[in-house]
Design an enzyme around this catalytic site. Structure first.
Site, PDB file in Angstrom:
ATOM      1  CE  LYS A  45       4.884 119.006  75.475  1.00  0.00           C
ATOM      2  NZ  LYS A  45       4.474 118.695  76.538  1.00  0.00           N
ATOM      3  CE  LYS A  47      -0.459 119.589  75.560  1.00  0.00           C
ATOM      4  NZ  LYS A  47      -0.266 118.994  77.108  1.00  0.00           N
TER       5      LYS A  47
END
Ligand code: C2G
Length: 129
Positions: A45, A47
């Protein structure tokens, strides 16, 4: 006992997450949160979490709506999770609308409206200023 599961990063935990968890729990009696691991977040992701998996797990375990926190390590584990934990209802915010309909043969799939005005990205942006 009706079991519910949801997935996410839950970094910089905020009231939008709590709203989601509260509504998810209201759909059953037992709520499992599959929490994205640090590796999954970065590799899949992109992230970079402010809090580590262990820190995020502790935060989630302190929420009254959450009964169990398990690791989310890949995109593919949802079907086996639903079977292994005998899940009745899978819940995600509606930014994921339709993305997990492949689970419909195994459990109810519910997408709940996101809390519109809050996000971790927005928090980080505003703190930078
Ligand atoms: N959410 C919400 N309202 C917000 C922000 C988030 O309802 N203002 C919901 C999201 O829709 C999601 C959950 O809170 O259902 C967790 O959000 P994230 O941590 O951003 O989860 P995400 O990165 O979307 O990961 O395999 C699924 C993924 O792990 C989902």
């Amino acid at each position: 006992m009706k079991k519910v599961i949801t997935y996410g990063t839950f970094d910089l935990l905020h009231y939008g997450h709590i709203n989601l968890l509260k509504r998810a729990k209201a759909l059953g009696d037992y709520l499992i949160v599959a929490l994205s691991t640090d590796d999954f977040n970065w590799n899949e992701k992109r992230k970079k979490c402010y809090f580590t998996y262990e820190q995020r797990k502790k935060l989630l375990e302190s929420i009254r709506y959450v009964d169990l926190v398990i690791p989310e390590e890949n995109w593919e584990q949802k079907e086996s999770d639903v079977k292994e934990f005998r899940i009745d209802t899978f819940v995600m915010g509606d930014d994921w609308e339709g993305k997990f309909d492949f689970l419909k043969p195994y459990c109810e799939v519910v997408y709940l409206p996101r809390t519109p005005e809050i996000s971790t990205t927005q928090i980080k942006e505003e703190l930078k200023q």
